[in-house]
Design a protein around this motif. Structure first.
Motif, PDB file in Angstrom:
ATOM      1  N   CYS A 684       0.800  -1.223   0.000  1.00 19.40           N
ATOM      2  CA  CYS A 684       0.000   0.000   0.000  1.00 19.40           C
ATOM      3  C   CYS A 684       0.834   1.275   0.000  1.00 19.40           C
ATOM      4  CB  CYS A 684      -0.937   0.008   1.210  1.00 19.40           C
ATOM      5  SG  CYS A 684      -2.135  -1.345   1.203  1.00 19.40           S
ATOM      6  N   ASP A 685       2.137   1.148   0.122  1.00 18.46           N
ATOM      7  CA  ASP A 685       3.003   2.329   0.126  1.00 18.46           C
ATOM      8  C   ASP A 685       3.278   2.830  -1.288  1.00 18.46           C
ATOM      9  OD1 ASP A 685       3.538   3.219   2.665  1.00 18.46           O
ATOM     10  OD2 ASP A 685       5.098   1.729   3.033  1.00 18.46           O
ATOM     11  N   GLY A 686       3.406   4.120  -1.460  1.00 21.66           N
ATOM     12  CA  GLY A 686       3.899   4.717  -2.699  1.00 21.66           C
ATOM     13  C   GLY A 686       2.984   4.500  -3.889  1.00 21.66           C
ATOM     14  N   PRO A 687       3.510   4.714  -5.099  1.00 19.19           N
ATOM     15  CA  PRO A 687       2.687   4.628  -6.319  1.00 19.19           C
ATOM     16  C   PRO A 687       2.011   3.278  -6.506  1.00 19.19           C
ATOM     17  CG  PRO A 687       4.764   5.739  -6.785  1.00 19.19           C
ATOM     18  CD  PRO A 687       4.862   5.212  -5.379  1.00 19.19           C
ATOM     19  N   SER A 688       2.657   2.181  -6.090  1.00 19.16           N
ATOM     20  CA  SER A 688       2.037   0.871  -6.294  1.00 19.16           C
ATOM     21  C   SER A 688       0.719   0.770  -5.537  1.00 19.16           C
ATOM     22  CB  SER A 688       2.978  -0.243  -5.854  1.00 19.16           C
ATOM     23  OG  SER A 688       3.292  -0.137  -4.480  1.00 19.16           O
ATOM     24  N   GLY A 689       0.615   1.460  -4.397  1.00 17.16           N
ATOM     25  CA  GLY A 689      -0.611   1.416  -3.617  1.00 17.16           C
ATOM     26  C   GLY A 689      -1.698   2.318  -4.146  1.00 17.16           C
ATOM     27  N   ARG A 690      -1.436   3.040  -5.224  1.00 17.19           N
ATOM     28  CA  ARG A 690      -2.462   3.914  -5.810  1.00 17.19           C
ATOM     29  C   ARG A 690      -2.914   3.411  -7.172  1.00 17.19           C
ATOM     30  NH1 ARG A 690       1.706   7.692  -4.171  1.00 17.19           N
ATOM     31  NH2 ARG A 690       1.336   8.249  -1.992  1.00 17.19           N
ATOM     32  N   ASP A 691      -2.398   2.276  -7.582  1.00 17.17           N
ATOM     33  CA  ASP A 691      -2.839   1.611  -8.811  1.00 17.17           C
ATOM     34  C   ASP A 691      -3.974   0.660  -8.411  1.00 17.17           C
ATOM     35  OD1 ASP A 691      -2.232  -0.618 -11.148  1.00 17.17           O
ATOM     36  OD2 ASP A 691      -1.664   1.385 -11.776  1.00 17.17           O
ATOM     37  N   VAL A 692      -4.041  -0.533  -8.982  1.00 13.64           N
ATOM     38  CA  VAL A 692      -5.099  -1.466  -8.583  1.00 13.64           C
ATOM     39  C   VAL A 692      -4.952  -1.864  -7.119  1.00 13.64           C
ATOM     40  CG1 VAL A 692      -5.472  -2.374 -10.895  1.00 13.64           C
ATOM     41  CG2 VAL A 692      -3.781  -3.451  -9.421  1.00 13.64           C
ATOM     42  N   ALA A 693      -3.731  -1.751  -6.573  1.00 13.28           N
ATOM     43  CA  ALA A 693      -3.503  -2.174  -5.193  1.00 13.28           C
ATOM     44  C   ALA A 693      -4.162  -1.242  -4.188  1.00 13.28           C
ATOM     45  CB  ALA A 693      -2.005  -2.284  -4.915  1.00 13.28           C
ATOM     46  N   VAL A 694      -4.792  -0.151  -4.650  1.00 15.51           N
ATOM     47  CA  VAL A 694      -5.572   0.657  -3.709  1.00 15.51           C
ATOM     48  C   VAL A 694      -6.673  -0.215  -3.105  1.00 15.51           C
ATOM     49  CG1 VAL A 694      -7.261   1.512  -5.402  1.00 15.51           C
ATOM     50  CG2 VAL A 694      -6.692   2.906  -3.390  1.00 15.51           C
ATOM     51  N   ARG A 695      -7.053  -1.259  -3.838  1.00 16.69           N
ATOM     52  CA  ARG A 695      -8.111  -2.153  -3.362  1.00 16.69           C
ATOM     53  C   ARG A 695      -7.579  -3.168  -2.357  1.00 16.69           C
ATOM     54  NH1 ARG A 695     -12.436  -2.084  -8.204  1.00 16.69           N
ATOM     55  NH2 ARG A 695     -11.390  -0.600  -9.554  1.00 16.69           N
ATOM     56  N   ALA A 696      -6.263  -3.099  -2.077  1.00 14.51           N
ATOM     57  CA  ALA A 696      -5.690  -3.936  -1.013  1.00 14.51           C
ATOM     58  C   ALA A 696      -5.811  -3.272   0.352  1.00 14.51           C
ATOM     59  CB  ALA A 696      -4.223  -4.235  -1.318  1.00 14.51           C
ATOM     60  N   ILE A 697      -6.187  -1.998   0.393  1.00 14.76           N
ATOM     61  CA  ILE A 697      -6.245  -1.285   1.673  1.00 14.76           C
ATOM     62  C   ILE A 697      -7.218  -1.944   2.649  1.00 14.76           C
ATOM     63  CG2 ILE A 697      -6.882   0.911   2.755  1.00 14.76           C
ATOM     64  CD1 ILE A 697      -5.612   2.321   0.325  1.00 14.76           C
ATOM     65  N   PRO A 698      -8.398  -2.421   2.207  1.00 19.93           N
ATOM     66  CA  PRO A 698      -9.270  -3.128   3.160  1.00 19.93           C
ATOM     67  C   PRO A 698      -8.608  -4.362   3.767  1.00 19.93           C
ATOM     68  CG  PRO A 698     -10.523  -2.470   1.236  1.00 19.93           C
ATOM     69  CD  PRO A 698      -9.085  -2.192   0.919  1.00 19.93           C
ATOM     70  N   ASP A 699      -7.756  -5.065   2.987  1.00 22.42           N
ATOM     71  CA  ASP A 699      -7.030  -6.203   3.556  1.00 22.42           C
ATOM     72  C   ASP A 699      -6.039  -5.724   4.615  1.00 22.42           C
ATOM     73  OD1 ASP A 699      -8.306  -8.070   1.913  1.00 22.42           O
ATOM     74  OD2 ASP A 699      -6.872  -7.762   0.287  1.00 22.42           O
ATOM     75  N   HIS A 700      -5.414  -4.568   4.347  1.00 26.31           N
ATOM     76  CA  HIS A 700      -4.489  -3.987   5.328  1.00 26.31           C
ATOM     77  C   HIS A 700      -5.235  -3.644   6.619  1.00 26.31           C
ATOM     78  CE1 HIS A 700      -2.341  -0.613   7.272  1.00 26.31           C
ATOM     79  NE2 HIS A 700      -1.232  -1.243   6.859  1.00 26.31           N
ATOM     80  N   VAL A 701      -6.402  -3.047   6.490  1.00 23.19           N
ATOM     81  CA  VAL A 701      -7.191  -2.703   7.672  1.00 23.19           C
ATOM     82  C   VAL A 701      -7.571  -3.964   8.439  1.00 23.19           C
ATOM     83  CG1 VAL A 701      -9.399  -1.731   8.440  1.00 23.19           C
ATOM     84  CG2 VAL A 701      -8.063  -0.560   6.671  1.00 23.19           C
ATOM     85  N   GLU A 702      -8.047  -4.982   7.732  1.00 24.51           N
ATOM     86  CA  GLU A 702      -8.448  -6.228   8.389  1.00 24.51           C
ATOM     87  C   GLU A 702      -7.275  -6.889   9.099  1.00 24.51           C
ATOM     88  OE1 GLU A 702     -10.278 -10.636   7.290  1.00 24.51           O
ATOM     89  OE2 GLU A 702     -10.674  -8.921   5.957  1.00 24.51           O
ATOM     90  N   ALA A 703      -6.102  -6.937   8.411  1.00 22.44           N
ATOM     91  CA  ALA A 703      -4.926  -7.552   9.027  1.00 22.44           C
ATOM     92  C   ALA A 703      -4.533  -6.803  10.294  1.00 22.44           C
ATOM     93  CB  ALA A 703      -3.766  -7.573   8.025  1.00 22.44           C
ATOM     94  N   ALA A 704      -4.576  -5.477  10.247  1.00 25.78           N
ATOM     95  CA  ALA A 704      -4.207  -4.675  11.419  1.00 25.78           C
ATOM     96  C   ALA A 704      -5.176  -4.908  12.570  1.00 25.78           C
ATOM     97  CB  ALA A 704      -4.161  -3.196  11.045  1.00 25.78           C
ATOM     98  N   VAL A 705      -6.466  -4.947  12.275  1.00 28.91           N
ATOM     99  CA  VAL A 705      -7.471  -5.169  13.317  1.00 28.91           C
ATOM    100  C   VAL A 705      -7.278  -6.542  13.948  1.00 28.91           C
ATOM    101  CG1 VAL A 705      -9.942  -5.489  13.743  1.00 28.91           C
ATOM    102  CG2 VAL A 705      -9.145  -3.556  12.368  1.00 28.91           C
ATOM    103  N   ARG A 706      -7.079  -7.562  13.108  1.00 31.75           N
ATOM    104  CA  ARG A 706      -6.906  -8.919  13.624  1.00 31.75           C
ATOM    105  C   ARG A 706      -5.602  -9.069  14.406  1.00 31.75           C
ATOM    106  NH1 ARG A 706      -9.989 -13.032  12.117  1.00 31.75           N
ATOM    107  NH2 ARG A 706     -11.710 -12.618  10.677  1.00 31.75           N
ATOM    108  N   ALA A 707      -4.596  -8.278  14.021  1.00 33.09           N
ATOM    109  CA  ALA A 707      -3.322  -8.336  14.730  1.00 33.09           C
ATOM    110  C   ALA A 707      -3.337  -7.502  15.999  1.00 33.09           C
ATOM    111  CB  ALA A 707      -2.196  -7.862  13.811  1.00 33.09           C
TER     112      ALA A 707
END
Length: 886
Positions: A684-707
């Protein structure tokens, strides 16, 4: 005569047996001159009971003529061309010079595939290609493309190629290397042709060193049983050539000159020989002494050398002046426009230094080759034309043209060398730009996307004012490469240059760069300007760019429509070389919208095509998409193998991000949120996180909550919120609501989950993920009935879209509720990617032949896929497919 070779004969017979059993088999037989390759092909022909045999021999003089080899093999079937699918028929006619629409080797390969399949329908087919190293590259590429895709057709193809300076490329095909005969087999061969005194026999065997042709030739020599002085040891082929030279030098002078003329042309046509001979004061009868020595055989229309080494010995032993005279005579004998290419190459061979006439003729030959879709032939003609050019500007232009043709022919490293030489020599900005662009395209495959972007920028700058359309095309490539590299500095430089160019595409590209740099609001506004007219754009980079940009700003339906249309156009046009590049964004669009089976079918075909076409980095890029799909599918082993891809992305950071995301999903599904969170931070960092990987942010949120690290959960959420707000995409807004629900408690969480599920336009995967998370929340809050409803809904969707990796989490939750999860459904998700593509087209009413043409398969292979798919779908005939939507 074939003596010994038990292992090699078994290999040949195995290929024939595969064809007899209805499977395509291919074999490459390699070895030095005289080692017995032709004898092994003779054995194949003799044992091909009931098979139709197509046998051709490569001709050295035609190695530079586009599709000359295919004409030798297939011209006899010209009456069948009309029965081929339209584009394939056109491509083959163009290759044979009967049309002017370029198709290129891949398109011709698809036509050859269908034609060979048609021939094999009548009876099994054996294709024997001798001296394959002298086949022109365009023909070889087309044949190899066909043979690699004739999976279930009764076709056997055997190539025989000599070791040497002109390698025969056949990656992926079985290959055997003929070795020299051992002493017992050498003795048997010698004894079968002549009885010699022991000392003479020992000398023949020693000097031949196990080379079968050397044994036969030395044994047949009238000097075989005479004493001879020791000589310096030579390789067997060298001894053979020396043996032939002695025979040639013993001929009358006119016979030697006549032999040289025949050797210089290599076409074996008596008419061409006679016309050239007359200008040198020679006649066909001058070949009689050579016939008596069995060096050549003359018929009513051809001159055939008994072995290629004889031709080589004749040509190499002749004085330079005589070789020049022979080529000049041959060039002067070709007045028919159909022989213009042969005339050009003879003029070039006759040139002792620079020669502008020969160079101009070769440049015209190159243009004809391009028109027929033969870039390899065009490349060689232009490179030789550059060598012959007196004028600096002509030499530079031809070098740059040779570089482009060489790149198109797939010889990337040599293309870069030619481009560097031409770019240094030229004073024309347009040619310098083209040279830099070629180097950029090579750098993408060989070095890194960042290097490719920098070189593309250097190519575009000099022509921004003089040729803005071309400059924008190059800057578009610079932008894509900077995106692949996820390099903010390069992205900023692209924006800077694009700002000086007017036009909608330039504005949209500026927006694309802005998006990757984090300037979301102006980015979406700029990118959206390209979309209203996107469907009217032609099927070039514009439509491809517009389709992917639509996906990036949340216009998923339009994006899929554009990308599917673009891929369909490439299929229709037979533009196979572009197809794997267009399938990459299409697969990504299918991936982020939850169409996983479609994405898997797209990427599987793209990887196969890219492999066939030698697009190595594109294979890596496509494999990263495949890794993500494998993770969601629950194929952990396949996803984890992607770590190998991660190490070979050549700084293609977008692919690295996708692979990292895939591995994070594996962690998340396995209940390892800490490991997943660490990976997703990088995604999710940098330009890669603003391409299709912007849709990975919910996974990041879920992983953080579960951790249990809720303070990290909100780090990237603002970027998702801004993207969802500016795009107006319901799917994006639903993802934001899911994140807010995960970060909330009590009624706020309940309301956020419910709101997310009420939004229309959310893809099935994202909706199922929300149902899973909601079901887990409901279970923890002791709302068992509601929890079960959400979990069963999620499970049903995951099964339907083949997202099996999430099933374990759902079943664990249902077990915690005290319920037994429903058994997995049986349906279309069991289909292989290629079966899915075939079934969908058959359900639309397409015939096997139409499906084969669109998917670049044979009709028989299409039928095989349908046969395998029917029981998986629970149907028994084609008409039942119409009601299914796998």
């Amino acid at each position: 005569m074939l003596v010994g070779r038990a292992v090699e004969r078994a290999a040949v017979e195995r290929v024939l047996a595969e064809a007899g059993a209805g499977r395509c088999g291919a074999l490459v037989v390699r070895g030095e001159a005289g080692i017995g390759k032709t004898a092994l092909l003779d054995h194949a022909a003799a044992t091909a009971d009931g098979m139709r045999v197509l046998r051709v021999v490569g001709i050295e003089s035609e190695a530079e003529l586009p599709f000359a080899g295919l004409q030798l093999m297939l011209a006899r079937f010209a009456d069948r061309f009309d029965a081929l699918p339209g584009r394939q028929s056109q491509a083959l006619r163009t290759a044979f010079g009967a049309s002017t629409l370029p198709g290129g080797p891949p398109a011709v390969g698809a036509a050859v595939l269908t034609l060979l399949s048609d021939l094999a329908e009548e009876r099994p087919l054996l294709c024997l290609v001798d001296d394959a190293h002298w086949f022109d590259r365009s023909s070889i590429d087309a044949l190899l493309f066909a043979v690699r895709r004739l999976h279930t057709d009764p076709v056997a193809m055997i190539f025989a190629a000599r070791d040497g300076d002109r390698p025969f490329p056949a990656a992926g095909l079985d290959s055997i290397a003929l070795q020299r005969l051992d002493p017992p087999d050498s003795n048997r061969l010698l004894a079968s042709v002549r009885t010699l005194p022991r000392e003479a026999a020992e000398r023949v065997l020693a000097e031949s060193e196990g080379n079968p042709l050397a044994i036969l030739e030395l044994a047949a020599s009238d000097r075989a049983d005479r004493p001879s002085a020791p000589v310096t040891p030579l390789p067997a082929s060298g001894r053979l050539e020396e043996h032939f030279r002695l025979q040639i030098r013993a001929l009358p002078e006119n016979a030697q000159r006549a032999l040289l003329l025949a050797a210089a042309d290599h076409t074996s046509e008596l008419q061409a020989f006679s016309a050239a001979a007359a200008s040198l004061g020679l006649v066909a009868a001058d070949l009689a002494p050579a016939e008596q020595e069995r060096l050549v055989q003359v018929t009513s229309d051809s001159i055939e050398f008994r072995h290629p080494l004889i031709r080589s010995a004749v040509y190499q032993d002749a004085p330079f002046a005589q070789r020049v005279a022979a080529h000049e005579a041959l060039a002067g004998s070709f007045s028919d426009p159909r022989d213009a290419d042969r005339r050009a190459w003879h003029l070039a061979a006759a040139a002792g230094g620079t020669d502008d006439l020969a160079a101009a003729e070769l440049e015209r030959a190159a243009l004809r080759a391009v028109g027929r879709g033969g870039p390899a032939s065009a490349a060689r003609a232009l490179e030789r034309a550059a060598q012959l050019s007196n004028d600096r500007a002509d030499r530079a232009r031809r070098l740059v043209g040779a570089a482009r043709a060489t790149y198109d022919a797939g010889r990337l490293d040599h293309a870069a060398e030619l481009a560097a030489a031409g770019g240094e020599l030229t004073r024309q900005p347009s040619e310098r730009a083209e040279a830099s662009w070629i180097r950029a395209q090579v750098a993408y495959e060989r070095i890194s996307p960042a290097e490719a972007s920098a070189l593309s920028l250097a190519a575009a700058v000099p022509i921004l004012s003089t040729d803005p359309d071309r400059a924008v095309s190059i800057l578009a490539e610079a932008t894509w490469c900077a995106r692949d590299a996820a390099d903010p500095v390069l992205l900023g430089r692209c924006v800077e240059q694009l700002q000086s160019v007017p036009g909608g595409l330039a504005e949209a590209l500026i927006g694309f760069n802005d998006l990757l740099l984090g300037n979301v609001k102006p980015a979406v506004a700029s990118m959206r300007t390209l979309l209203p007219a996107a469907l009217e754009l032609d099927a070039t980079l514009d439509r491809l760019t517009a389709g992917y940009m639509a996906v990036l700003i949340g216009a998923d339906t339009l994006g899929l429509t554009l990308l599917e249309s673009h891929v369909a156009t490439l299929r229709r046009d037979g533009a196979l070389g572009w197809l794997p590049y267009a399938q990459e964004p299409l697969a990504l669009a299918q991936l982020v919208t939850g169409r996983f089976q479609d994405a898997e079918a797209t990427v599987t075909e793209a990887i196969e095509l890219a492999t066939d076409l030698g697009l190595d980095l594109q294979v890596v890029v496509l494999t990263s998409i495949s890794a993500w799909l494998a993770a969601v599918r629950g194929d952990t082993a396949a996803a984890e193998q992607a770590t190998l891809v991660l190490g070979d992305t050549r700084q293609h950071r977008m692919s690295a991000a996708l692979v990292t995301w895939a591995l994070a999903l594996v962690d998340l599904m396995a209940g390892q949120p800490v490991a997943a969170l660490d990976r997703l931070e990088r995604v999710c960092d940098g330009p890669s996180g603003r391409d299709v990987a912007v849709r990975a942010i919910p996974d990041h949120v879920e992983a953080a909550v579960r951790a249990g690290e809720t303070d990290r959960a909100g780090r990237h959420l603002p970027a998702l919120i801004e993207w969802a707000t500016e795009s107006g995409n319901p799917a994006a807004q639903a993802l934001v609501l899911r994140c807010e629900a995960l970060l909330s408690e009590g009624p706020e969480a309940h309301q956020a989950f419910e709101a997310a599920l009420r939004l229309d336009g959310c893809g099935p995967y994202d909706r199922a993920r929300t149902s899973l998370a909601y079901g887990e929340w409901l279970r923890r809050n002791r709302r068992r009935t509601a929890a079960r409803a959400q979990l069963v809904e999620a499970l049903s969707t995951f099964e339907r879209i083949a997202a099996y990796g999430w099933e374990r989490r759902v079943r664990t939750e249902l077990t915690a509720l005290g319920d037994t999860a429903p058994e997995p459904a049986i349906g279309g998700s069991q289909l292989t990617p290629q079966e899915l593509q075939v079934v969908r087209r058959a359900a639309q009413g397409m015939s096997n032949r139409e499906i084969a043409a669109e998917l670049f398969l044979s009709p028989r292979t299409v039928g095989h896929h349908l046969y395998k798919a029917y029981p998986k779908l629970g149907v028994s005939r084609r008409s039942q497919l119409a009601g299914l939507t796998p």
